[in-house]
Design a protein around this motif. Structure first.
Motif, PDB file in Angstrom:
ATOM      1  N   ASN A 136       0.801  -1.227   0.000  1.00 38.65           N
ATOM      2  CA  ASN A 136       0.000   0.000   0.000  1.00 38.65           C
ATOM      3  C   ASN A 136       0.835   1.279   0.000  1.00 38.65           C
ATOM      4  OD1 ASN A 136      -2.437  -1.459   0.058  1.00 38.65           O
ATOM      5  ND2 ASN A 136      -2.188  -1.764   2.254  1.00 38.65           N
ATOM      6  N   ARG A 137       2.165   1.127  -0.014  1.00 41.25           N
ATOM      7  CA  ARG A 137       3.106   2.247  -0.039  1.00 41.25           C
ATOM      8  C   ARG A 137       2.999   3.132   1.204  1.00 41.25           C
ATOM      9  NH1 ARG A 137       1.319   4.301  -5.529  1.00 41.25           N
ATOM     10  NH2 ARG A 137       1.856   6.294  -4.627  1.00 41.25           N
ATOM     11  N   THR A 138       2.690   2.519   2.336  1.00 42.80           N
ATOM     12  CA  THR A 138       2.591   3.273   3.583  1.00 42.80           C
ATOM     13  C   THR A 138       3.796   3.052   4.491  1.00 42.80           C
ATOM     14  OG1 THR A 138       1.327   1.498   4.620  1.00 42.80           O
ATOM     15  CG2 THR A 138       0.066   3.283   3.597  1.00 42.80           C
ATOM     16  N   GLN A 139       4.510   1.938   4.331  1.00 44.51           N
ATOM     17  CA  GLN A 139       5.628   1.601   5.205  1.00 44.51           C
ATOM     18  C   GLN A 139       6.869   1.285   4.376  1.00 44.51           C
ATOM     19  OE1 GLN A 139       5.215   1.906   8.317  1.00 44.51           O
ATOM     20  NE2 GLN A 139       6.908   0.888   9.268  1.00 44.51           N
ATOM     21  N   PRO A 140       7.962   2.027   4.556  1.00 46.98           N
ATOM     22  CA  PRO A 140       9.190   1.679   3.832  1.00 46.98           C
ATOM     23  C   PRO A 140       9.765   0.363   4.350  1.00 46.98           C
ATOM     24  CG  PRO A 140       9.594   3.490   5.356  1.00 46.98           C
ATOM     25  CD  PRO A 140       8.129   3.200   5.409  1.00 46.98           C
ATOM     26  N   ILE A 141      10.297  -0.452   3.439  1.00 46.19           N
ATOM     27  CA  ILE A 141      10.916  -1.724   3.839  1.00 46.19           C
ATOM     28  C   ILE A 141      12.352  -1.827   3.333  1.00 46.19           C
ATOM     29  CG2 ILE A 141       8.722  -2.962   4.045  1.00 46.19           C
ATOM     30  CD1 ILE A 141       9.312  -4.230   1.293  1.00 46.19           C
ATOM     31  N   SER A 142      12.836  -0.738   2.734  1.00 37.20           N
ATOM     32  CA  SER A 142      14.211  -0.724   2.228  1.00 37.20           C
ATOM     33  C   SER A 142      14.861   0.603   2.579  1.00 37.20           C
ATOM     34  CB  SER A 142      14.231  -0.892   0.702  1.00 37.20           C
ATOM     35  OG  SER A 142      13.861   0.319   0.064  1.00 37.20           O
ATOM     36  N   ASN A 143      16.146   0.673   2.288  1.00 41.10           N
ATOM     37  CA  ASN A 143      16.831   1.954   2.334  1.00 41.10           C
ATOM     38  C   ASN A 143      16.295   2.819   1.197  1.00 41.10           C
ATOM     39  OD1 ASN A 143      18.184  -0.059   0.626  1.00 41.10           O
ATOM     40  ND2 ASN A 143      19.641   1.565   0.166  1.00 41.10           N
ATOM     41  N   THR A 144      16.510   4.118   1.279  1.00 40.92           N
ATOM     42  CA  THR A 144      16.163   5.028   0.185  1.00 40.92           C
ATOM     43  C   THR A 144      17.435   5.369  -0.551  1.00 40.92           C
ATOM     44  OG1 THR A 144      14.298   5.983   1.399  1.00 40.92           O
ATOM     45  CG2 THR A 144      15.228   7.310  -0.393  1.00 40.92           C
ATOM     46  N   ILE A 145      17.381   5.251  -1.869  1.00 37.96           N
ATOM     47  CA  ILE A 145      18.533   5.631  -2.683  1.00 37.96           C
ATOM     48  C   ILE A 145      18.194   6.928  -3.400  1.00 37.96           C
ATOM     49  CG2 ILE A 145      19.563   3.346  -2.901  1.00 37.96           C
ATOM     50  CD1 ILE A 145      18.131   3.003  -5.572  1.00 37.96           C
ATOM     51  N   SER A 146      19.204   7.732  -3.629  1.00 39.33           N
ATOM     52  CA  SER A 146      18.991   9.050  -4.206  1.00 39.33           C
ATOM     53  C   SER A 146      20.151   9.390  -5.127  1.00 39.33           C
ATOM     54  CB  SER A 146      18.905  10.070  -3.071  1.00 39.33           C
ATOM     55  OG  SER A 146      18.662  11.347  -3.574  1.00 39.33           O
ATOM     56  N   SER A 147      19.824   9.999  -6.265  1.00 38.75           N
ATOM     57  CA  SER A 147      20.858  10.424  -7.189  1.00 38.75           C
ATOM     58  C   SER A 147      20.325  11.514  -8.108  1.00 38.75           C
ATOM     59  CB  SER A 147      21.336   9.242  -8.037  1.00 38.75           C
ATOM     60  OG  SER A 147      22.398   9.641  -8.890  1.00 38.75           O
ATOM     61  N   GLY A 148      21.196  12.430  -8.452  1.00 39.71           N
ATOM     62  CA  GLY A 148      20.864  13.426  -9.456  1.00 39.71           C
ATOM     63  C   GLY A 148      21.192  12.851 -10.826  1.00 39.71           C
ATOM     64  N   VAL A 149      20.443  13.302 -11.826  1.00 42.64           N
ATOM     65  CA  VAL A 149      20.695  12.836 -13.191  1.00 42.64           C
ATOM     66  C   VAL A 149      20.358  13.965 -14.160  1.00 42.64           C
ATOM     67  CG1 VAL A 149      18.395  11.773 -13.424  1.00 42.64           C
ATOM     68  CG2 VAL A 149      20.280  10.938 -14.838  1.00 42.64           C
ATOM     69  N   ALA A 150      21.217  14.137 -15.160  1.00 42.30           N
ATOM     70  CA  ALA A 150      21.028  15.189 -16.168  1.00 42.30           C
ATOM     71  C   ALA A 150      20.496  14.585 -17.456  1.00 42.30           C
ATOM     72  CB  ALA A 150      22.359  15.899 -16.427  1.00 42.30           C
ATOM     73  N   VAL A 151      19.857  15.426 -18.255  1.00 45.51           N
ATOM     74  CA  VAL A 151      19.325  14.982 -19.550  1.00 45.51           C
ATOM     75  C   VAL A 151      20.481  14.523 -20.435  1.00 45.51           C
ATOM     76  CG1 VAL A 151      18.227  15.749 -21.689  1.00 45.51           C
ATOM     77  CG2 VAL A 151      17.275  16.426 -19.500  1.00 45.51           C
ATOM     78  N   THR A 152      20.279  13.365 -21.046  1.00 45.08           N
ATOM     79  CA  THR A 152      21.215  12.880 -22.058  1.00 45.08           C
ATOM     80  C   THR A 152      20.456  12.819 -23.374  1.00 45.08           C
ATOM     81  OG1 THR A 152      20.675  10.597 -21.461  1.00 45.08           O
ATOM     82  CG2 THR A 152      22.644  11.554 -20.484  1.00 45.08           C
ATOM     83  N   PRO A 153      21.034  13.298 -24.445  1.00 39.89           N
ATOM     84  CA  PRO A 153      20.308  13.319 -25.732  1.00 39.89           C
ATOM     85  C   PRO A 153      20.077  11.935 -26.286  1.00 39.89           C
ATOM     86  CG  PRO A 153      22.492  14.374 -25.906  1.00 39.89           C
ATOM     87  CD  PRO A 153      22.331  13.887 -24.507  1.00 39.89           C
TER      88      PRO A 153
END
Length: 153
Positions: A136-153
């Motif tokens: 139901n997307r109410t409880q996290p069960i993993s770590n959170t990963i985060s990254s920036g990403v730029a447009v690639t043509p």
């Protein structure tokens, strides 16, 4: 002499109080850390993360492949979910992408795909966060990963 004894006694009492408070706060912090760690039933990391033109429409899309490793084997064969949140450079949430009916991991490790079109074509880079959750997307069960990403043509 009596004043000096009172000062020493006050210093000893203050030191004992500070020590006790330090031990209590350190114990609470450790206890909370253990609880947070126990919620991670699997770990995730980015395999692939791109931001660029979509092959199926004129919008740019964020595409990610996320590798997972199950730590809690009771998850095998159960339906879980995950969210990919995409943010503008100023921190504004642009889009959240998830599986409508979740997905079912059948192996201890694997890869899950997330993909979403970004309506603002002026963006040249975004920040992407992914977390696996309960169905139901109410409880996290993993770590959170985060990254920036730029447009690639």
């Amino acid at each position: 002499m009596l004043t000096t004894l009172k000062n020493h006694k006050s210093i000893v009492m203050l030191s004992a109080a500070l020590f006790t408070i330090t031990v209590l706060f350190s114990g609470i912090y450790t206890f909370n850390g253990i609880n947070a760690q126990s919620l991670e039933k699997l770990t995730i990391n980015f395999n692939t993360l791109t931001f660029g033109p979509s092959t199926s429409n004129p919008l740019n899309q964020v595409y990610s492949l996320v590798d997972y490793q199950i730590k809690d084997l009771s998850l095998l064969g159960t339906t879980i979910n995950g969210e990919m949140k995409v943010y503008a450079p100023n921190g504004t949430l642009i889009k959240t992408s998830a599986y409508s009916n979740g997905f079912t991991p059948t192996d201890e490790s694997g890869t899950v795909q997330f993909r979403t079109a970004i309506p603002d074509q002026s963006l040249t880079n975004v920040l992407v966060n992914v977390t696996f959750t309960d169905l139901n997307r109410t409880q996290p069960i993993s770590n959170t990963i985060s990254s920036g990403v730029a447009v690639t043509p």
